[in-house]
Design a protein around this motif. Structure first.
Motif, PDB file in Angstrom:
ATOM      1  N   UNK A  55       0.827  -1.205   0.000  1.00  0.00           N
ATOM      2  CA  UNK A  55       0.000   0.000   0.000  1.00  0.00           C
ATOM      3  C   UNK A  55       0.864   1.258   0.000  1.00  0.00           C
ATOM      4  N   UNK A  56       1.889   1.269   0.847  1.00  0.00           N
ATOM      5  CA  UNK A  56       2.775   2.435   0.932  1.00  0.00           C
ATOM      6  C   UNK A  56       3.529   2.649  -0.373  1.00  0.00           C
ATOM      7  N   UNK A  57       4.158   1.600  -0.890  1.00  0.00           N
ATOM      8  CA  UNK A  57       5.010   1.742  -2.071  1.00  0.00           C
ATOM      9  C   UNK A  57       4.205   2.075  -3.319  1.00  0.00           C
ATOM     10  N   UNK A  58       3.055   1.437  -3.500  1.00  0.00           N
ATOM     11  CA  UNK A  58       2.236   1.742  -4.670  1.00  0.00           C
ATOM     12  C   UNK A  58       1.669   3.159  -4.589  1.00  0.00           C
ATOM     13  N   UNK A  59       1.234   3.564  -3.393  1.00  0.00           N
ATOM     14  CA  UNK A  59       0.721   4.923  -3.226  1.00  0.00           C
ATOM     15  C   UNK A  59       1.830   5.952  -3.460  1.00  0.00           C
ATOM     16  N   UNK A  60       3.030   5.672  -2.947  1.00  0.00           N
ATOM     17  CA  UNK A  60       4.165   6.574  -3.138  1.00  0.00           C
ATOM     18  C   UNK A  60       4.526   6.693  -4.616  1.00  0.00           C
ATOM     19  N   UNK A 287      -0.824 -19.105  -0.592  1.00  0.00           N
ATOM     20  CA  UNK A 287      -1.618 -17.867  -0.509  1.00  0.00           C
ATOM     21  C   UNK A 287      -0.743 -16.701  -0.079  1.00  0.00           C
ATOM     22  N   UNK A 288       0.175 -16.960   0.843  1.00  0.00           N
ATOM     23  CA  UNK A 288       1.100 -15.919   1.294  1.00  0.00           C
ATOM     24  C   UNK A 288       2.039 -15.526   0.153  1.00  0.00           C
ATOM     25  N   UNK A 289       2.481 -16.505  -0.644  1.00  0.00           N
ATOM     26  CA  UNK A 289       3.328 -16.208  -1.802  1.00  0.00           C
ATOM     27  C   UNK A 289       2.616 -15.263  -2.754  1.00  0.00           C
ATOM     28  N   UNK A 290       1.346 -15.500  -3.004  1.00  0.00           N
ATOM     29  CA  UNK A 290       0.565 -14.634  -3.879  1.00  0.00           C
ATOM     30  C   UNK A 290       0.446 -13.235  -3.294  1.00  0.00           C
ATOM     31  N   UNK A 291       0.233 -13.153  -1.981  1.00  0.00           N
ATOM     32  CA  UNK A 291       0.110 -11.852  -1.321  1.00  0.00           C
ATOM     33  C   UNK A 291       1.412 -11.063  -1.406  1.00  0.00           C
ATOM     34  N   UNK A 292       2.531 -11.731  -1.214  1.00  0.00           N
ATOM     35  CA  UNK A 292       3.833 -11.062  -1.290  1.00  0.00           C
ATOM     36  C   UNK A 292       4.103 -10.588  -2.717  1.00  0.00           C
ATOM     37  N   UNK A 293       3.764 -11.417  -3.702  1.00  0.00           N
ATOM     38  CA  UNK A 293       3.978 -11.041  -5.099  1.00  0.00           C
ATOM     39  C   UNK A 293       3.184  -9.793  -5.469  1.00  0.00           C
ATOM     40  N   UNK A 294       1.995  -9.643  -4.893  1.00  0.00           N
ATOM     41  CA  UNK A 294       1.173  -8.462  -5.169  1.00  0.00           C
ATOM     42  C   UNK A 294       1.812  -7.164  -4.690  1.00  0.00           C
ATOM     43  N   UNK A 295       2.808  -7.274  -3.821  1.00  0.00           N
ATOM     44  CA  UNK A 295       3.427  -6.086  -3.226  1.00  0.00           C
ATOM     45  C   UNK A 295       4.796  -5.755  -3.807  1.00  0.00           C
ATOM     46  N   UNK A 296       5.258  -6.528  -4.779  1.00  0.00           N
ATOM     47  CA  UNK A 296       6.646  -6.401  -5.242  1.00  0.00           C
ATOM     48  C   UNK A 296       6.846  -5.454  -6.414  1.00  0.00           C
ATOM     49  N   UNK A 297       5.782  -5.100  -7.128  1.00  0.00           N
ATOM     50  CA  UNK A 297       5.958  -4.301  -8.344  1.00  0.00           C
ATOM     51  C   UNK A 297       6.669  -2.962  -8.116  1.00  0.00           C
ATOM     52  N   UNK A 298       6.362  -2.214  -7.031  1.00  0.00           N
ATOM     53  CA  UNK A 298       7.080  -0.948  -6.833  1.00  0.00           C
ATOM     54  C   UNK A 298       8.587  -1.107  -6.723  1.00  0.00           C
TER      55      UNK A 298
END
Length: 362
Positions: A55-60, A287-298
């Motif tokens: 949330x922080x990195x994508x918003x930033x 499921x945790x792997x998927x959640x972590x992957x969703x946060x890596x793009x920034x």
């Protein structure tokens, strides 16, 4: 909005003959049919960290691009759109699963569970269609640059971003909407009912396979073009432009790989283990792997685009740290060829021009 209202009204009339949430609340969590306490606690903590970071990195990243006039170009508009998609995925999908892991039950009812199920599919499909259409964009820029110079950049950008969302939304137009999911205590979430195998197949083909094939074909064509053109482009500006285009192409390629790496294990396991015979703790892990992957793009955007990285550091008032980081990155990325060091091409030499601007003459 009308679709969601219909979903909620339909769900209010649905009764599940085999399961109620009150029955699940009394289920023994030490049973093999539900995740263990330790797995849920570890999974919840990891997902919480990934959620906050995402949330922080994508918003930033979004704020840095939209508030910096020099960054308002076509490539970065695609990045903003992906960031918005990731934020929605984190808030709607990851957050609800995180809550269920912390509470060790699904406490928001079947209505929310059904909505989250569909939005998870739609947002995943939107992310993949983003990368597929961006791959076509990269193909046009690198291989058909003359045509790209002539088209309206604003209309083209609107078409790409709109199509990436309309295609997944088409899967909401079907008569069984609102009565397609059931709660699965082993996964602590709702899943599509077994009677909708055809729907699941269409989701896999249209939302996963099609954009993946588009991306693979475009990337193969791009790198063939680059291999053939690298010896022809003798001017320094031409070579740097081409190298920069490949750098942008690789960045979006990595975004695609992160999405696939995050979602594919869960999708493959669910398609093979239709009877849910595998350990519930194993499902927590993927499921945790998927959640972590969703946060890596920034991380990808910041590491591969210097201008975005600088803008983010400036927003955080960490300019000095950014300069030190770039110095180390430039030093480690320089290569010695025949005694001459070759630097990473400048970010300014790129197709990523302001909307409706013309491409610089090469």
């Amino acid at each position: 909005m009308g679709v969601l209202i219909n979903v909620m009204l339909t769900l209010q009339n649905i009764s599940d003959d085999n399961f109620t949430f009150d029955q699940f609340n009394n289920t023994d969590l030490s049973s093999n049919t539900t995740p263990s306490y330790l797995a849920l606690r570890i999974g919840a903590i990891v997902m919480l960290v990934a959620l906050l970071w995402g949330l922080f990195a994508n918003a930033l990243t979004t704020y840095s691009i939209l508030t910096n006039r020099d960054l308002k170009n076509i490539t970065n508009m695609f990045i903003v759109s992906l960031c918005i998609n990731d934020i929605m995925n984190l808030v709607i999908s990851n957050f609800m699963v995180l809550i269920s892991y912390f509470m060790m039950k699904w406490s928001t009812g079947l209505i929310v569970c059904e909505i989250v199920t569909h939005f998870t599919v739609l947002l995943m499909g939107s992310s993949l269609w983003h990368t597929g259409l961006i791959a076509i964009h990269r193909l046009i820029v690198v291989c058909f640059n003359g045509f790209y110079k002539k088209i309206s950049k604003r209309a083209y950008t609107i078409f790409v971003l709109t199509t990436a969302r309309i295609v997944p939304l088409l899967f909401l137009i079907q008569p069984h909407l609102g009565n397609m999911s059931h709660y699965e205590p082993k996964l602590l979430r709702c899943i599509i009912r077994k009677g909708f195998g055809l729907y699941t197949m269409f989701v896999s083909v249209v939302l996963m396979i099609m954009p993946s094939v588009m991306l693979i074909i475009c990337y193969v064509a791009i790198f063939i073009k680059v291999h053939r053109s690298s010896s022809v482009f003798r001017g320094k500006r031409k070579r740097e432009w081409l190298r920069r285009e490949i750098q942008i192409t690789k960045m979006f390629g990595l975004v695609f790989l992160v999405i696939i790496i995050g979602y594919l294990p869960y999708g493959i396991v669910r398609s093979i283990d239709k009877q849910l015979l595998l350990s519930a703790d194993f499902y927590v892990a993927i499921s945790v792997l998927y959640a972590v992957a969703n946060s890596c793009n920034p991380i990808i955007y910041g590491s591969m685009d210097r201008n975005i990285r600088r803008a983010c550091f400036q927003v955080l008032n960490l300019d000095n740290m950014c300069m030190k980081y770039e110095g180390k990155l430039r030093k480690s990325s320089s290569d010695n060829i025949n005694g001459h060091k070759s630097e990473i091409p400048s970010d300014e030499i790129t197709e990523a021009l302001p909307l409706n601007a013309s491409h610089p003459n090469e």
